[in-house]
Design an enzyme around this catalytic site. Structure first.
Site, PDB file in Angstrom:
ATOM      1  N   ALA A   1      48.382  10.211  14.760  1.00  0.00           N
ATOM      2  CA  ALA A   1      49.709  10.108  15.359  1.00  0.00           C
ATOM      3  C   ALA A   1      49.780  10.496  16.827  1.00  0.00           C
ATOM      4  O   ALA A   1      50.753  10.146  17.499  1.00  0.00           O
ATOM      5  CB  ALA A   1      50.684  10.987  14.564  1.00  0.00           C
TER       6      ALA A   1
ATOM      7  N   GLU B   1      47.140  14.298  12.948  1.00  0.00           N
ATOM      8  CA  GLU B   1      46.433  14.156  14.219  1.00  0.00           C
ATOM      9  C   GLU B   1      45.238  15.097  14.224  1.00  0.00           C
ATOM     10  O   GLU B   1      45.348  16.269  13.843  1.00  0.00           O
ATOM     11  CB  GLU B   1      47.363  14.460  15.397  1.00  0.00           C
ATOM     12  CG  GLU B   1      46.690  14.609  16.738  1.00  0.00           C
ATOM     13  CD  GLU B   1      45.837  13.416  17.141  1.00  0.00           C
ATOM     14  OE1 GLU B   1      44.713  13.631  17.640  1.00  0.00           O
ATOM     15  OE2 GLU B   1      46.281  12.266  16.935  1.00  0.00           O
TER      16      GLU B   1
ATOM     17  N   PRO C   1      49.590  10.718  20.849  1.00  0.00           N
ATOM     18  CA  PRO C   1      50.426  11.862  21.239  1.00  0.00           C
ATOM     19  C   PRO C   1      51.864  11.798  20.725  1.00  0.00           C
ATOM     20  O   PRO C   1      52.676  12.629  21.107  1.00  0.00           O
ATOM     21  CB  PRO C   1      50.410  11.787  22.764  1.00  0.00           C
ATOM     22  CG  PRO C   1      50.306  10.322  23.051  1.00  0.00           C
ATOM     23  CD  PRO C   1      49.431   9.753  21.956  1.00  0.00           C
ATOM     24  N   GLY C   2      52.200  10.796  19.905  1.00  0.00           N
ATOM     25  CA  GLY C   2      53.476  10.859  19.220  1.00  0.00           C
ATOM     26  C   GLY C   2      54.476   9.763  19.502  1.00  0.00           C
ATOM     27  O   GLY C   2      55.596   9.820  18.994  1.00  0.00           O
ATOM     28  N   GLY C   3      54.113   8.754  20.286  1.00  0.00           N
ATOM     29  CA  GLY C   3      55.066   7.701  20.597  1.00  0.00           C
ATOM     30  C   GLY C   3      55.549   6.942  19.374  1.00  0.00           C
ATOM     31  O   GLY C   3      56.750   6.878  19.090  1.00  0.00           O
ATOM     32  N   LYS C   4      54.638   6.375  18.620  1.00  0.00           N
ATOM     33  CA  LYS C   4      55.020   5.625  17.423  1.00  0.00           C
ATOM     34  C   LYS C   4      55.545   6.564  16.339  1.00  0.00           C
ATOM     35  O   LYS C   4      56.464   6.213  15.598  1.00  0.00           O
ATOM     36  CB  LYS C   4      53.830   4.812  16.916  1.00  0.00           C
ATOM     37  CG  LYS C   4      53.376   3.721  17.887  1.00  0.00           C
ATOM     38  CD  LYS C   4      52.189   2.964  17.347  1.00  0.00           C
ATOM     39  CE  LYS C   4      51.703   1.927  18.363  1.00  0.00           C
ATOM     40  NZ  LYS C   4      51.166   2.560  19.606  1.00  0.00           N
TER      41      LYS C   4
ATOM     42  N   CYS D   1      45.691  -0.802  20.945  1.00  0.00           N
ATOM     43  CA  CYS D   1      46.158  -1.225  22.264  1.00  0.00           C
ATOM     44  C   CYS D   1      45.000  -1.901  22.989  1.00  0.00           C
ATOM     45  O   CYS D   1      44.573  -1.492  24.063  1.00  0.00           O
ATOM     46  CB  CYS D   1      46.676  -0.033  23.063  1.00  0.00           C
ATOM     47  SG  CYS D   1      47.513  -0.530  24.583  1.00  0.00           S
TER      48      CYS D   1
ATOM     49  N   ASP E   1      47.261   3.712  14.116  1.00  0.00           N
ATOM     50  CA  ASP E   1      47.199   3.399  15.547  1.00  0.00           C
ATOM     51  C   ASP E   1      45.849   3.900  16.034  1.00  0.00           C
ATOM     52  O   ASP E   1      45.715   5.014  16.529  1.00  0.00           O
ATOM     53  CB  ASP E   1      48.359   4.080  16.276  1.00  0.00           C
ATOM     54  CG  ASP E   1      48.437   3.676  17.740  1.00  0.00           C
ATOM     55  OD1 ASP E   1      47.762   2.709  18.132  1.00  0.00           O
ATOM     56  OD2 ASP E   1      49.173   4.344  18.487  1.00  0.00           O
TER      57      ASP E   1
ATOM     58  N   ASP F   1      41.758  15.220   9.977  1.00  0.00           N
ATOM     59  CA  ASP F   1      40.887  14.085  10.280  1.00  0.00           C
ATOM     60  C   ASP F   1      41.272  12.931   9.367  1.00  0.00           C
ATOM     61  O   ASP F   1      41.125  13.024   8.143  1.00  0.00           O
ATOM     62  CB  ASP F   1      39.427  14.499  10.063  1.00  0.00           C
ATOM     63  CG  ASP F   1      38.438  13.402  10.444  1.00  0.00           C
ATOM     64  OD1 ASP F   1      38.865  12.248  10.656  1.00  0.00           O
ATOM     65  OD2 ASP F   1      37.237  13.709  10.525  1.00  0.00           O
TER      66      ASP F   1
END
Length: 522
Positions: free
Chosen positions: A308, A368, A310-313, A460, A407, A390
């Protein structure tokens, strides 16, 4: 520059054309006229150009991330408004154009760029960018760069910089490219690499990703060199698009949660300052939204973001889970899905290991690997349970989640507009390790989701080795996995490819190059 003239890969043992050997001499040719005493005029310190220069040096010397360091430099030097904009444009534009600029510098110099001292080379690059890609008058571009070199490098070096930049100023960028770039008929990859300032391996990967069309490849590479617009996300139930519009933003094209900010500091918007809204690329919003749109039979209360940070989604999924789904879904406790503690995971949210009272809707478990990134996820979410774990060695029970987001870590080739130095830092030799990690995470996600549930695999990057190849390898031979047509859950967006995957593009959609695959567990 290695393979100079053909757009070769990373040239010296570092991250890009700028990371040259450090033992070269500066030379002493050319110079500016002096006063009556024969001395050159005292150099003027231009703070915006010094900030841009310091950022280039930090990227070269410390592998700094430009998008993280620039706000700090601007704040420390108290630059704002036009000066901050100039510093940002000079630094980012120079980093994007390094490959092209080095070829032009080589044509105007009596020595190769790799033989120049890196501090001098970075200053000359700043001058070349001003001459060829900005509206700064040529005399100002040369004069301010010479002053910068005198202040930061030395008088002898400033004479050399003056001579090189005066030669560069004799032609426009359009006139220089036929001189320094390979013939497009004989070496089309090399031509695009120099003309659009990308390493050759990235040009090849982009060409393959768009199906071999060189014209579209050129358009994609050109889009990588454009300054991206700032896109905001209004997290549902916490902020609204209307609130962002009244704060000066403009309506977005695709996402129902997005708005564009053409100027100004996003942090000055109250909803952003309070973490009810955030800066998030529109494609990043849409791939998260697509995961929530897939119908699932049975319950829909347990969601997982496998990596997750750094947390955007995670921030958007958390808001949609609580406020965007039907109320009355049964509450669940973290200990209903987490395995017994075995030392492999550590809660990042205080009290996350105990029961949580849910007012309704779904709830997100955000995992994360790195604790400091898990803390960022905690700041981006309100209701999610955040743990450090993990994703390839899961700390949760198998087959309990209704929706899973993967992601996956990747080369980031889809976000080169926002991370200008990344193209010089990345190396194709990292692809095998990344591929193993991506396959491991997707396999873990398919084990975590229940039969009837859905997994979103996102990168990405448009690189085929990180996208379609990974999904194909993991799903091959598995009768319990169905690949859905991701485009069907993004009806507001066209040009996403032939399916079943969805691929966003900077040159088609004005977004990052985000890839999405949706897989249902039968």
């Amino acid at each position: 520059m290695s393979d100079r003239g053909t757009g070769g890969d990373v040239p010296r043992g570092g991250h890009g054309p700028g990371n040259r050997s450090r033992g070269g001499q500066t030379g002493a040719s050319g110079g500016r006229g002096g006063g009556r005493s024969g001395r050159p005029p005292r150099p003027v310190r231009d703070e915006a150009r010094n900030v841009a220069y310091d950022l280039l040096r930090a990227v070269d010397e410390r592998d700094a991330y430009a998008n993280l360091l620039m706000p700090t430099l601007l704040r420390e030097r108290r630059l704002s408004g036009r000066d901050a904009g100039l510093a940002t444009e000079l630094a980012y534009g120079t980093l994007r154009g390094l490959g092209t600029y080095d070829e032009i510098i080589a044509a105007c110099s009596d020595r190769a760029p790799e033989d120049l001292d890196p501090p001098l080379l970075d200053a000359i690059r700043l001058g070349v960018h001003q001459l060829l890609k900005t509206r700064v008058p040529p005399h100002a571009a040369v004069g301010t760069t010479v002053d910068l070199v005198r202040l930061r490098v030395g008088t002898g070096a400033s004479k050399y910089a003056n001579a090189v930049l005066r030669k560069v100023a004799g032609r426009s960028l359009e006139q220089w490219l036929p001189i320094v770039a390979p013939d497009p008929d004989q070496d089309p990859i090399g031509h695009l690499a120099v003309a659009h300032s990308h390493p050759r391996w990235i040009v090849t990967a982009m060409r393959d990703a768009v199906g071999g069309d060189f014209e579209e490849t050129a358009a994609l590479l050109a889009a990588d060199n454009e300054r991206p617009r700032v896109t905001l996300v209004a997290r549902p139930g916490r902020a609204s698009v209307e609130e962002l519009l009244t704060s000066g933003a403009e309506p977005a094209r695709y996402s129902p949660y997005a708005a564009y900010l053409s100027e100004g500091d996003p942090g000055s918007i109250q909803a952003v300052a309070e973490a009810r809204a955030a800066v998030q690329d529109e494609a990043s919003q849409l791939v998260a939204l697509a995961l929530t749109r897939v119908p699932v039979a049975g319950g829909d209360s347990r969601w997982l973001d496998l990596c997750a940070g750094p947390g955007g989604k995670a921030g958007l999924l958390d808001a949609i889970a609580v406020h965007g789904d039907e109320a009355g879904s049964p509450a669940w406790k973290p200990d209903a899905v987490l395995r017994e503690p075995d030392g492999r995971s550590e809660t990042a949210r205080e009290g996350a290991s105990g029961p949580v009272a849910f007012p309704g809707g779904a709830r997100l478990l955000a995992a994360e690997l790195q604790y400091h990134r898990a803390r960022l996820v905690r700041q981006a979410t309100r209701e999610a349970v955040v743990i450090t774990a993990d994703g390839t060695v899961p700390a949760w029970r198998a087959g309990v989640f209704d929706r899973v987001m993967v992601d996956a870590p990747c080369t980031g080739l889809g976000a080169l507009r926002r991370r200008p130095e990344a193209r010089w830092r990345r190396d194709p030799r990292s692809l095998p390790d990344l591929g193993r990690l991506q396959r491991g995470l997707l396999t873990s996600a398919l084990e975590a989701v229940r039969p009837g549930g859905v997994v979103a695999y996102v990168t990405c990057s448009p690189h085929l080795a990180e996208t379609a190849v990974v999904v194909g390898d993991v799903s091959a031979g598995r009768d319990d996995v169905e690949t859905l047509d991701a485009r069907a859950y993004l009806p507001e967006v066209d040009g996403l490819g032939e399916g079943p995957y969805a691929q966003f593009w900077p040159h088609r959609h004005g977004t990052d190059g985000m890839f999405l695959a949706l897989l249902r567990r039968r």
